[in-house]
Design an enzyme around this catalytic site. Structure first.
Site, PDB file in Angstrom:
ATOM      1  N   ASP A   1       3.612  -3.745  -1.673  1.00 56.28           N
ATOM      2  CA  ASP A   1       2.694  -4.873  -1.789  1.00 56.28           C
ATOM      3  C   ASP A   1       2.656  -5.177  -3.287  1.00 56.28           C
ATOM      4  OD1 ASP A   1       0.923  -6.838  -1.040  1.00 56.28           O
ATOM      5  OD2 ASP A   1      -0.205  -5.508   0.297  1.00 56.28           O
TER       6      ASP A   1
ATOM      7  N   ARG B   1      -8.272  -0.475  -1.663  1.00 63.99           N
ATOM      8  CA  ARG B   1      -9.434  -1.317  -1.979  1.00 63.99           C
ATOM      9  C   ARG B   1     -10.586  -0.498  -2.528  1.00 63.99           C
ATOM     10  NH1 ARG B   1      -8.289  -3.855   2.899  1.00 63.99           N
ATOM     11  NH2 ARG B   1      -6.670  -5.400   2.488  1.00 63.99           N
TER      12      ARG B   1
ATOM     13  N   ARG C   1      -3.306 -15.607   1.606  1.00 64.85           N
ATOM     14  CA  ARG C   1      -2.114 -15.490   0.776  1.00 64.85           C
ATOM     15  C   ARG C   1      -0.896 -16.077   1.465  1.00 64.85           C
ATOM     16  NH1 ARG C   1      -1.726  -9.941  -1.442  1.00 64.85           N
ATOM     17  NH2 ARG C   1      -3.007 -11.012  -2.962  1.00 64.85           N
ATOM     18  N   TYR C   2      -0.785 -15.842   2.758  1.00 63.76           N
ATOM     19  CA  TYR C   2       0.372 -16.318   3.516  1.00 63.76           C
ATOM     20  C   TYR C   2      -0.023 -17.591   4.254  1.00 63.76           C
ATOM     21  CZ  TYR C   2       1.909 -11.485   2.723  1.00 63.76           C
ATOM     22  OH  TYR C   2       2.265 -10.289   2.161  1.00 63.76           O
TER      23      TYR C   2
ATOM     24  N   LYS D   1       3.718  -8.574   0.514  1.00 60.33           N
ATOM     25  CA  LYS D   1       4.543  -7.440   0.909  1.00 60.33           C
ATOM     26  C   LYS D   1       6.020  -7.778   0.812  1.00 60.33           C
ATOM     27  CE  LYS D   1       0.927  -6.127   4.157  1.00 60.33           C
ATOM     28  NZ  LYS D   1       0.077  -7.337   4.040  1.00 60.33           N
TER      29      LYS D   1
ATOM     30  N   ARG E   1      -1.858 -16.919   8.064  1.00 60.47           N
ATOM     31  CA  ARG E   1      -2.774 -15.828   8.413  1.00 60.47           C
ATOM     32  C   ARG E   1      -3.674 -15.458   7.233  1.00 60.47           C
ATOM     33  NH1 ARG E   1       2.353 -14.582   7.427  1.00 60.47           N
ATOM     34  NH2 ARG E   1       2.992 -12.522   6.674  1.00 60.47           N
TER      35      ARG E   1
ATOM     36  N   CYS F   1     -10.656   7.317   2.108  1.00 62.40           N
ATOM     37  CA  CYS F   1      -9.352   7.866   1.758  1.00 62.40           C
ATOM     38  C   CYS F   1      -9.222   7.925   0.247  1.00 62.40           C
ATOM     39  CB  CYS F   1      -8.239   6.975   2.305  1.00 62.40           C
ATOM     40  SG  CYS F   1      -8.419   6.646   4.056  1.00 62.40           S
TER      41      CYS F   1
ATOM     42  N   CYS G   1      -7.129   5.052  -1.256  1.00 67.61           N
ATOM     43  CA  CYS G   1      -7.436   3.687  -0.786  1.00 67.61           C
ATOM     44  C   CYS G   1      -7.064   2.605  -1.801  1.00 67.61           C
ATOM     45  CB  CYS G   1      -8.923   3.576  -0.469  1.00 67.61           C
ATOM     46  SG  CYS G   1      -9.382   1.934   0.116  1.00 67.61           S
TER      47      CYS G   1
ATOM     48  N   ASP H   1       0.172   1.967  -4.090  1.00 68.85           N
ATOM     49  CA  ASP H   1      -0.011   0.914  -5.092  1.00 68.85           C
ATOM     50  C   ASP H   1      -0.716   1.414  -6.352  1.00 68.85           C
ATOM     51  OD1 ASP H   1      -2.787   0.665  -4.765  1.00 68.85           O
ATOM     52  OD2 ASP H   1      -2.419  -0.380  -2.876  1.00 68.85           O
TER      53      ASP H   1
ATOM     54  N   CYS I   1     -16.507   2.896   5.628  1.00 67.85           N
ATOM     55  CA  CYS I   1     -15.450   3.574   6.364  1.00 67.85           C
ATOM     56  C   CYS I   1     -15.998   4.886   6.893  1.00 67.85           C
ATOM     57  CB  CYS I   1     -14.262   3.871   5.449  1.00 67.85           C
ATOM     58  SG  CYS I   1     -13.497   2.379   4.813  1.00 67.85           S
TER      59      CYS I   1
HETATM   60  C1  LIG Z   1      -0.946  -7.602   4.828  1.00 63.54           C
HETATM   61  C2  LIG Z   1      -1.636  -8.869   4.733  1.00 63.54           C
HETATM   62  C3  LIG Z   1      -1.634  -9.767   5.801  1.00 63.54           C
HETATM   63  C4  LIG Z   1      -0.910  -9.487   7.102  1.00 63.54           C
HETATM   64  O1  LIG Z   1       0.452  -9.456   6.871  1.00 63.54           O
HETATM   65  P1  LIG Z   1       1.490  -9.141   8.051  1.00 63.54           P
HETATM   66  O2  LIG Z   1       2.779  -8.957   7.343  1.00 63.54           O
HETATM   67  O3  LIG Z   1       1.462 -10.313   8.944  1.00 63.54           O
HETATM   68  O4  LIG Z   1       0.998  -7.917   8.735  1.00 63.54           O
HETATM   69  C5  LIG Z   1      -2.283 -10.965   5.643  1.00 63.54           C
HETATM   70  N1  LIG Z   1      -2.909 -11.284   4.493  1.00 63.54           N
HETATM   71  C6  LIG Z   1      -2.925 -10.431   3.437  1.00 63.54           C
HETATM   72  C7  LIG Z   1      -3.611 -10.844   2.197  1.00 63.54           C
HETATM   73  C8  LIG Z   1      -2.308  -9.197   3.529  1.00 63.54           C
HETATM   74  O5  LIG Z   1      -2.342  -8.355   2.498  1.00 63.54           O
HETATM   75  S1  SF4 Z   2      -7.655   3.139   3.299  1.00 61.60           S
HETATM   76 FE1  SF4 Z   2      -9.597   2.457   2.329  1.00 61.60          FE
HETATM   77  S2  SF4 Z   2     -10.352   0.834   3.695  1.00 61.60           S
HETATM   78 FE2  SF4 Z   2      -8.822   2.015   4.860  1.00 61.60          FE
HETATM   79  S3  SF4 Z   2      -9.995   3.583   5.953  1.00 61.60           S
HETATM   80 FE3  SF4 Z   2      -9.282   4.496   4.044  1.00 61.60          FE
HETATM   81  S4  SF4 Z   2     -10.987   4.162   2.603  1.00 61.60           S
HETATM   82 FE4  SF4 Z   2     -11.316   2.789   4.322  1.00 61.60          FE
END
Ligand SMILES: *Cc1c(COP(=O)(O)O)cnc(C)c1O
Ligand code: SF4
Length: 367
Positions: free
Chosen positions: A324, A128, A106-107, A331, A110, A123, A126, A287, A119
């Site tokens: 996010d 995801r 996305r960025y 973010k 990175r 959580c 979560c 979220d 996991c």
């Molecule tokens: C959070 C995230 C990152 C890392 O972002 P930082 O602001 O550098 O910590 C990289 N890619 C994705 C898709 C993310 O959601």
């Molecule tokens: S937030 Fe989601 S991915 Fe992270 S530890 Fe908890 S269950 Fe696992």
């Protein structure tokens, strides 16, 4: 099931903890008292999103308190099954930023590499949850090689964030394979790991793991504490061992209604984190994942909490409060409006006590 180190000889063996995660309402009722109605609610939730709680994390629950913050994060509540019109299957729009499976780009510099769906504790809040916990699945070698090729072909990628699921639930050998393969790519400068293991399975942070990680520096780790009660002698030992290994350790919290949505709890958490050398990094607004709307606070509450802390505690203890953005915006920092007005001549701003100050702008240079 017995729930203490003194009663169980293998308590400090992370593989034992992982294998004995509590996954059913019946098993949970051995640990905390549950009525038949509560068990039924849990079972109904389990058809939507699974439960697994390490015996260690379960031992932190106050059995008599239904609002216990450890319990709220780990034990399903019937609210999870309620429909909310704003809920999204893929709240962060990760699918559309995924050039190859398991990778989110996305960025510019990175990527996020999702290496496992498992996991140590699932959580309830979560992000995801759409994928995580569906089954305890680790990335296949073929899919990993595919993601690796993408990273190799994109020299702009200098930072790879290994996440999931929780990467530290994988065997050290598998994890080393992933990390060493990334390290072999010259333009990958930083390898980061996102993990909740120090909080929910602290015995995983052992010498074998740390000795391996130290071979592939620079490595950074972010963990996920949400409440001061998660800071125990065990989790503190785990965090300090990571930092002693020369790995900077940050923390990402989620603002959760009923868990940490007040200034006192948040302040205690942040100060305790810094005391054990964990640097608060992000505080996420909750979220729009399916079935977690009962955890959402207003954005104003988040702004108020941050505003109350700013200036009263060290900058080291202050995370960045971010949303996010739904739909894949990434973010976005959300801050109290300290700047009241700004023109060519001066900036008028407010300090943490609400007093106003002026900063004169430099005179424009003559052309
Ligand atoms: C959070 C995230 C990152 C890392 O972002 P930082 O602001 O550098 O910590 C990289 N890619 C994705 C898709 C993310 O959601
Ligand atoms: S937030 Fe989601 S991915 Fe992270 S530890 Fe908890 S269950 Fe696992």
């Amino acid at each position: 099931m017995t729930l203490s180190a003194s009663q169980c000889p293998k308590w400090n063996d992370w593989k034992w903890q992982f294998a004995h995660r509590i996954q059913t309402a019946d098993a949970l009722s051995q640990v905390i008292p549950l009525t038949e109605a509560e068990k039924e609610d849990i079972n109904r939730c389990l058809s939507h999103f699974r439960m697994a709680i390490s015996p260690y994390y379960a031992s932190l629950i106050h059995p008599e308190d239904p609002q216990d913050p450890i319990r709220m994060q780990s034990v399903p509540m019937i609210e999870e099954t309620f429909d909310c019109s704003n809920d999204l299957e893929d709240p962060l729009g990760e699918e559309s930023d995924s050039p190859v499976p398991h990778l989110v780009h996305r960025y510019p510099d990175r990527v996020l590499l999702l290496v496992t769906l498992q996991c140590a504790m699932y959580c309830r809040h979560c992000t995801r949850r759409r994928a995580v916990g569906e089954e305890d699945r680790v990335i296949s070698e073929k899919a990993f090689q595919n993601a690796l090729s993408y990273i190799r072909d994109h020299p702009a990628i200098r930072d790879v964030l290994i996440s999931g699921g929780d990467p530290l639930t994988m065997s050290t050998i598998k994890l080393e394979h992933i990390i060493s393969s990334l390290r072999a790519i010259p333009h990958v400068e930083i390898i980061r790991i996102g993990t909740r293991v120090p909080v929910v399975l602290p015995m995983r942070i052992d010498d074998e793991l740390l000795t391996m990680l130290k071979r592939y520096q620079p490595i950074w780790i972010n963990t996920h504490f949400n409440h001061p009660r998660e800071i125990t002698p065990d989790s503190q030992r785990a965090c300090e061992a990571i930092v002693d290994a020369g790995i900077p350790l940050g923390n990402q919290s989620v603002l959760l209604k009923g868990v940490n949505d007040n200034v006192d709890t948040m302040k205690t958490l942040l100060l305790k984190l810094v005391k054990m050398r964990v640097r608060p990094y992000y505080l996420y607004q909750c979220d729009l994942s399916r079935g977690i709307s009962h955890f959402r606070t207003t954005v104003d509450q988040g702004i108020d909490i941050m505003h109350s802390l700013q200036g009263n505690i060290s900058g080291y203890a202050l995370p960045r409060y971010v949303i996010d953005a739904p739909g894949g915006g990434g973010k976005i920092p959300i801050v109290y409006p300290y700047v009241i007005s700004k023109d060519d001549k001066e900036v008028v701003m407010e300090n943490y006590l609400g007093k106003r100050y002026r900063y004169p702008q430099p005179k424009p240079e003559k052309a």
